[in-house]
Design an enzyme around this catalytic site. Structure first.
Site, short mmCIF file in Angstrom:
data_model
loop_
_atom_site.label_atom_id
_atom_site.label_comp_id
_atom_site.label_asym_id
_atom_site.label_seq_id
_atom_site.Cartn_x
_atom_site.Cartn_y
_atom_site.Cartn_z
N CYS A 29 34.75 47.65 44.82
CA CYS A 29 34.31 47.48 44.31
C CYS A 29 33.41 48.48 45.11
CB CYS A 29 32.82 46.27 44.59
SG CYS A 29 33.38 44.78 43.28
C1 BEZ Z 1 36.88 43.93 45.07
O1 BEZ Z 1 36.02 44.33 45.12
O2 BEZ Z 1 38.26 44.52 46.10
C2 BEZ Z 1 37.29 42.30 45.11
C3 BEZ Z 1 36.55 41.81 44.69
C4 BEZ Z 1 36.68 40.30 44.10
C5 BEZ Z 1 37.92 39.96 44.84
C6 BEZ Z 1 38.98 40.96 44.81
C7 BEZ Z 1 39.29 42.09 45.22
#
Ligand code: BEZ
Length: 211
Positions: free
Chosen positions: A45
């Site tokens: 994210c």
């Molecule tokens: C991420 O943004 O890296 C992420 C967010 C939730 C679950 C897995 C990865």
């Protein structure tokens, strides 16, 4: 209930990093992208939000407003934004919805309980000036989206909204397009003065119309 192409994008009022926003009022009659990401302070994210911030001038050029969403509170978003600027080299320059009670996430069906029953998936909604949904995308948490592809699709959506054309696989701005099958050859002569190549009666290729 899932949101489908052609549906009116549901309106909502939400707390965002830019204050309280009524979505339809904020959007007015422009194009908009509403996209969700699973959680603050997560790695994929963080890269996505930095990427969208860097591409903001490209969205602006196309008259597209951008709004993000995650289920964390607004204070958390503001703290996380510092990390995004530090690690991605760009400050977040669009509003992010804080949706701790999942009001907007539920309205847009952004939680897919068989994937995760509390976090939003990576949803994208492209909404037209008429408030209708033009495109939906859903990615899993583990895969960051390709925002150049999103810009490419927006180029196609904006072109096909104006002209009676469709865009072929892997099309990019400036490349040949397809005359919509509903257009007769007689009408096509008027609409496409540059002419076309008829590979099949249903496959007529013409230079991209200019504005
Ligand atoms: C991420 O943004 O890296 C992420 C967010 C939730 C679950 C897995 C990865």
């Amino acid at each position: 209930m899932a949101i489908r192409l052609g549906d009116t994008a549901p309106n909502f009022t939400a707390e965002t990093t830019d204050g309280t926003i009524d979505f339809h009022e904020w959007k007015k009659d422009s194009w908009a992208v509403l996209f969700s990401h699973p959680k603050d302070f997560t790695p994929v994210c963080t890269t996505e939000l930095g990427t969208v911030a860097k591409l903001k001038p490209e969205f602006d050029k196309r008259g597209v407003k951008v709004m993000g969403l995650s289920v964390d509170p607004v204070d958390s978003h503001h703290e996380w934004e510092k990390d995004i600027e530090e690690t991605q080299g760009e400050a977040v320059n669009f509003p992010m919805i804080a949706d701790p009670d999942r009001k907007v996430a539920d309205l847009y069906d952004m939680i897919h309980p068989n994937a995760n029953d509390t976090l939003t998936v990576r949803s994208v909604f492209v909404i037209g000036p008429d408030d209708k949904v033009k495109l939906t995308l859903t990615y899993p948490a583990s895969t960051g989206r390709n925002f150049d592809e999103l810009l490419r699709v927006i180029d196609s959506l904006q072109l096909t909204a104006k002209h009676s054309v469709a865009t072929p696989a892997d099309w990019n701005q400036g490349e040949d397009v397809i005359i919509a099958p509903a257009i007769s050859n007689d009408d096509a002569k008027e609409k496409f003065p540059a002419g076309w190549k008829e590979l099949k009666p249903y496959l007529r290729v013409t230079p991209q119309p200019q504005d």
